[in-house]
Each structure stands twice: as C-alpha cells, then as structure tokens.
Design an enzyme around this catalytic site. Structure first.
Site, PDB file in Angstrom:
ATOM      1  N   GLU A  79      21.214  21.517 -27.432  1.00 14.32           N
ATOM      2  CA  GLU A  79      20.902  22.709 -26.632  1.00 14.32           C
ATOM      3  C   GLU A  79      19.873  23.496 -27.434  1.00 14.32           C
ATOM      4  OE1 GLU A  79      21.198  26.873 -25.055  1.00 14.32           O
ATOM      5  OE2 GLU A  79      22.055  26.332 -26.966  1.00 14.32           O
ATOM      6  N   ASP A  96      25.605  23.447 -29.601  1.00 14.55           N
ATOM      7  CA  ASP A  96      25.064  24.704 -29.102  1.00 14.55           C
ATOM      8  C   ASP A  96      24.049  25.314 -30.077  1.00 14.55           C
ATOM      9  OD1 ASP A  96      25.352  27.014 -27.187  1.00 14.55           O
ATOM     10  OD2 ASP A  96      25.953  28.037 -29.026  1.00 14.55           O
TER      11      ASP A  96
END
Ligand code: GLC
Ligand code: GLC
Length: 651
Positions: free
Chosen positions: A326, A284
């Site tokens: 991401e 992330d």
C-alpha cells in the site's frame, strides 16, 4: 561478502539454535533458508551491520522464522508447495476482490462468514478484511492504530471466528487478505505504554527525542499527511517530556526500523497472520518505513530493503503468501515496490494501482481520456511475476497522484487542472453532479484530496435527490463504465464494499466525535441489508448495478486475454473522449480483446481504420464479449452511446 561467508554464518546460527527447534521436522525450512540466506544476510547486514549485536539479532531472526515455520499448520504448508510449483497463480483473470470493514459489511466476523454466499453470488473470490486487530475504543483511524497485533478486536470476534472465516473461504477457493500495519502502532500498544513509562528498550522502538531540535529539522521537509486534524509530524509525550514521531495521527507512533528488534517483532507478526490463514497480506503505508532528515521520508531506499528482507523471510516460512504494497505515491515510485532489476517481485507481488485510480477520476471530471491515456502510456511495465490491484474507490481519500509532466503532456496546466478537479468533485460547479467532500485541505500547499463514495462522486446522490430517473440510468452506465475498465485492465480488480449496490455517502459520522474531523468516514458505510436485498428486484438501482457487475465479473473470468502478463497496449485514437486499449492472450497472440470506453455524456464514434490491424485479419464482424452482441456500427464507424464500453473481439 562471499557465499562461503554466508554458509559459515548460517551453519554457526543453526548450531546455536535452541535444541527444541533443531529437533523438529524442518526439511523444507532448511532448504528454503539455505536458498534465501545469502540475500537475507546481505540485507540484514546492510541495515544493521554496524551494530555490535548484529549476529545475535540475526540469530533471533532465524529463530523467529523457525518457530513460525513449526507453528504453520500443515494445510498451509501444502498450499505453499502447490503455489511454489505454479508461481504465476495470482496473475489469472479469475481473481476478483472486494475490500471491506468486518463491522461495516456485517456486524462481526461471524456475520461475515454467514455472508459468504453473497460474495459467491457476485463472483467475488478474494476478500480484503480491513484491520480487525485490537485498537483503541475512540479514534483508531479505522483500525489502522493497532494496540495488539495478535488479538482480534472483541467487537468483531476472536481468532477462532477468523479461522472459521478462513476455513469457509478456503473450501470455496477464495483468498483471504489481511492487513499488517507495519509502519506504526497505536499509543495504547504495549510497546508504547512501556516507552511512556520510561523503558529505554521500548523507547528505542519509536523515534523519540528529548527536545525539538531534531523534530524541527525533520519538519522542514516532511509533508503533513493529515494537515487538518493532525498537523505536524511529532507529538509531545508529557509523562516523559519527549517528542515522538507521529506522521499520521497523534496517536499513531511511527516504528523505528533502524532498530533490528522492531524488524524482528514485525516479521514475527507478519508470519503470525500468515499462519492464521491469510493468503495475502496488505502491508500498510510501506512508503513511510524509513525516515531521513532532509527528505520527505517517503520511498527511501531503505524502505525497499526492509520490504525485500520481509519478502525473503516470508519465502522461507510461508512462500505461498503474497504481499500487497500500500504505497499511494507517484507512478514512478509505486512501481518500485515490486522490487527493481528482476523479473520476479522481490518486494511485494501486488501493488495498489493508485495511478490508474486517480486517472479514471480525471476522466470522470473532464469527460475525456486525454490524461488517462497519457498517464497509462507512461506507466512503466511491471515485473513479470507481479500484478496490480486495480480499484476505483477504497476506504481512503482520492489523491490526484499523477505526475505534473503527464498533465502537461495531456495539454493542461497542472495547478489549475488540479484545482478544477478538486472543485469538480466537491460539487462546486453548476454542471458538476459530484457530491464529494474535501479531505486533507492544506492551506500552506493549497492541496486537497477528496472523500465520497463512488456513487455520490459520480452523481447518483444528486440525481436521486432531484428525482431525475433518466439521469439515474445514465449515471449507472457511468459507474459500470468505470467497473468495465477495472475488470479489463489487467491485475486484480478490487471492488469497494457497498459500491456493488450503489451505496451513497453516509453523513452520520459528523455526529461522532471520534470521526467528525475525518471525512473519509462518509464513504465507510454500514451496509443496509434491506437495500442490498433490492438487488434481486428488477428495476431498482441496486439490481441495475449489481446484476450488470455480476455479469461483467463472470464474463471477465472467461477471457484469457484479461490475465495479467504485461499484455496491454493503450492506443492513441483521434477522438479524445474514448479510452482504448488492447489485451492480448499471452498464450495465443492471435486472441485479442479491444477495450473501448466512452467517457463522454454524448454518443461518440471511432473510425475502425484507426484500430485496423488490432483484431485478427479476416474477422469481418465484431462481437462485444460483454453483451454477446455486435456493437453499434454505422458503415465503418463504431458507435458508442454515452458512457458505453465494449470488450470487442473479431468473429
Ligand atoms: C493507510 C491506510 C489509511 C491509514 C494510513 C495510516 O494509508 O489505508 O487508512 O490512515 O495508512 O495507517
Ligand atoms: C496513505 C497515503 C495518502 C492517504 C493517507 C490515508 O498513506 O499516502 O495518500 O491519503 O495515507 O488517507
């Protein structure tokens, strides 16, 4: 540094490593460590070489890897070997994904396991479960504020439930994707708690400052990610009278990767999840991993080095496990998360194709493919052993992340064009059917992003409210057009849960204090399974979307030209309402599929002469692989009804 130097250091570490580790059966581990150690040492030295405890830290890293290798279940070690032999396995067109919240899709992990037949019915064989680790009870940024990286939030289950999901999925050859939130922790994480109690070792895990001088310097160039509900990038911790860096929400503390202890902890966590059965880990917010005064602290070179080091370590312990980056950043920056100057991905094998996503939304609003064409034409080729994650919607907002230069080349003025798009999706124009919500409005920069489900953004919510059934059908065609682009583009299509049954915005978040100021919750639904059941009843919206999507997925899996081998070419055609590209079977260049989408609400045509030579010579008739029928033709013109798409081949 020479190879000999690297060998000597490795031997020294292995000699010193704890005897119980040395005794284990570590044949593959040592071979892979030997193969990767030169790279690991170089990166680790680059990042941490200036420290006096450098060698000790390196030894900790190797020990951590060895321990996780020993803990790695045998069945996953077997998968590692198989995937090492067939290293392009994930480029195949058979993979089709869905991303979901465990408690939004089902109530919990057990419920999710019982719903596996639903995925099979649709043809989904890759499931991304968004963060399910322990997180605070109130606001937790949808689980992206983790308070314990090794425990599952009891509201959705426990580790045994997850392993049961993983086992069921593995039996059916489905891939499990899990998140590792590498950039920050919740302020309730043990490290943060200790830091708040004054422990200097844990204060070093974060960016903490005794006064505002350094934070103020950072603020001069740091953008605000959540300007409305979390303005600024630092939060004051009263107990210790310090400021901590919090780029996202005030309760998400950014980890300090200049500290090798942080890197090693996170590596341990990554490998831990690999060992629970994740096939792919979504890392992330990777663009944010390194902070530098005087910069935006996004996409810094060192952020890439950290990812390379993570990849190298993962190659040693669990080489079958892939990473997703991401990084929702500018097109030229995203591509770097595969790793540069190589054929194989040296960082993440998979990256979110935020560019394609945003461009598709541009085509929705403008009803033409000018910018879409321009943006895709300028999208650099990815590495050979790397692939895109293509999506239309996800749990986050839509940022108009394409470049201004592309907008200009498409014939628009960037500022008014962006304003037009935002206003269009916020439903501010009379002829806009969109029911989007603004997100991240920033008065200083005049920026905004968009929330809302796929269906509400396209106009289904409005059409249903107006009871306009004809319009409903047109909108469904529009939704399917976008799906058809995702499935044909090249890469792994990722469907956002609920979109397969036409889920509308859910405005109930406004009543929840922990969510009210974050409009992304409008598109994070709790699935209504009664509504989902209507997918089997013909004539319903759910059936129309689900059954067509299901068919599209099944057809995609049979088309070899849809595997992802840099085998896509966008074609410039004179009708700007059409987006046209060709996919070529990498094993058989004569086998091609011409993909055409009409982004306009009116019928459009294409002179076949414009795509002459694309399909094999001698193919006198065209066949649409999706419908199994000949496409609409009039003489030598291809005719496309509103929002029609074709996957054409010659016959
Ligand atoms: C990622 C997540 C997003 C979250 C942010 C901070 O961008 O997708 O939902 O808010 O990271 O963790
Ligand atoms: C992500 C992205 C940003 C997105 C946010 C979550 O890291 O960079 O575009 O809006 O976090 O909403």
């Amino acid at each position: 540094m020479y190879e000999q130097d690297s060998h000597a250091i490795l031997n020294e570490i292995i000699d010193e490593i704890k005897p119980e580790i040395r005794k284990q059966e570590l044949h593959h581990f040592y071979t892979r460590l030997g193969g990767n150690f030169f790279g690991i040492l170089k990166l680790f030295r680059h990042l941490y070489g200036g420290r006096s405890d450098f060698k000790l830290q390196l030894k900790h890293l190797v020990e951590t890897m060895a321990r996780q290798y020993i803990a790695r279940p045998k069945k996953f070690k077997k998968t590692d070997l198989a995937r090492e032999k067939d290293s392009n396995w994930f480029l195949h067109q058979k993979w089709v994904g869905m991303t979901l919240y465990a408690d939004g899709f089902a109530d919990n992990l057990e419920g999710l396991r019982k719903k596996i037949p639903y995925f099979e019915e649709l043809g989904i064989n890759l499931i991304h479960i968004m963060p399910i680790m322990d997180c605070p009870r109130g606001a937790s940024d949808g689980g992206y504020a983790v308070s314990n990286f090794r425990r599952i939030n009891e509201r959705v289950g426990d580790l045994e439930d997850l392993r049961a999901v993983a086992r069921e999925m593995a039996k059916r050859e489905m891939l499990l994707v899990m998140d590792v939130v590498v950039n920050h922790t919740s302020d309730e994480h043990e490290w943060a708690v200790k830091a708040r109690q004054g422990d200097p070792a844990y204060q070093e895990y974060y960016y903490m400052f005794g006064d505002r001088s350094i934070p103020d310097m950072f603020e001069q160039t740091l953008p605000e990610i959540f300007p409305q509900h979390a303005p600024g990038n630092f939060t004051r911790i009263e107990e210790i009278d310090k400021w901590v860096m919090t780029v996202f929400n005030t309760y998400q503390w950014d980890l300090n990767y200049t500290n090798p202890a942080v890197f090693i902890e996170m590596m341990d966590i990554i490998l831990f999840w690999a060992n629970q059965g994740a096939d792919i880990l979504r890392l992330d917010a990777v663009a944010f991993l390194w902070k530098k005064i005087g910069s935006t602290s996004q996409n810094e070179h060192e952020a890439h080095l950290i990812l390379q080091l993570m990849k190298d370590c993962c190659q040693v312990v669990s080489p079958g496990v892939l990473f997703i980056a991401e990084a929702i950043v500018a097109p030229v920056e995203i591509i770097k998360y595969f790793g540069e100057n190589a054929l194989d991905a040296k960082e993440c094998e998979i990256a979110y194709n935020a560019t394609f996503m945003a461009l598709l939304w541009d085509a929705v609003a403008t009803k033409n493919a000018r910018l879409l064409y321009q943006g895709i034409k300028n999208l650099p080729d990815k590495l050979e052993r790397a692939t895109w994650l293509n999506y239309i919607r996800c749990h986050d907002d839509i940022g108009l992340g394409f470049g201004d230069e592309d907008i200009r080349q498409a014939g628009y003025d960037p500022r008014p064009h962006r304003d037009f798009l935002i206003n269009y999706f916020a439903g501010k124009f009379k002829d806009s059917d969109a029911r989007g919500l603004l997100f991240g409005e920033n008065e200083k920069t005049n920026d905004a992003r968009i929330s809302g489900t796929l269906t509400s953004l396209i106009g289904l919510e409005k059409a249903l409210d107006e009871g306009d059934l004809q319009k409903v059908d047109v909108i469904i065609k529009h939704i399917l057009l976008l799906d058809s682009m995702l499935l044909a583009f090249g890469g792994i299509p990722l469907i956002y849960y609920g979109d397969e049954i036409g889920t509308l915005n859910d405005y109930s978040y406004i009543k929840d204090l922990a969510k009210a100021n974050d409009s992304r919750w409008a598109h994070r639904p709790k699935i209504d399974w009664q509504k989902a059941a209507r997918r089997s009843k013909s004539g319903t919206v759910e059936h129309k979307i689900f059954s067509e999507l299901k068919k599209m997925i099944a057809v995609r899996k049979e088309i070899d030209a849809f595997a992802d081998f840099n085998n896509r070419e966008v074609l410039e055609v004179s009708n700007p309402r059409l987006f046209v590209f060709v996919r070529t079977n990498h094993r058989n260049p004569g086998d091609r599929v011409l993909v055409i989408g009409n982004f306009d609400a009116h019928p459009q045509y294409l002179d076949l002469a414009e795509v002459a030579g694309v399909l094999p010579d001698g193919s006198s008739r065209l066949l649409d692989l999706y419908s199994g029928k000949a496409p609409g033709m009039f003489k030598d013109r291809l005719v496309l009804p509103p929002y029609q798409f074709y996957w054409l081949t010659g016959q």
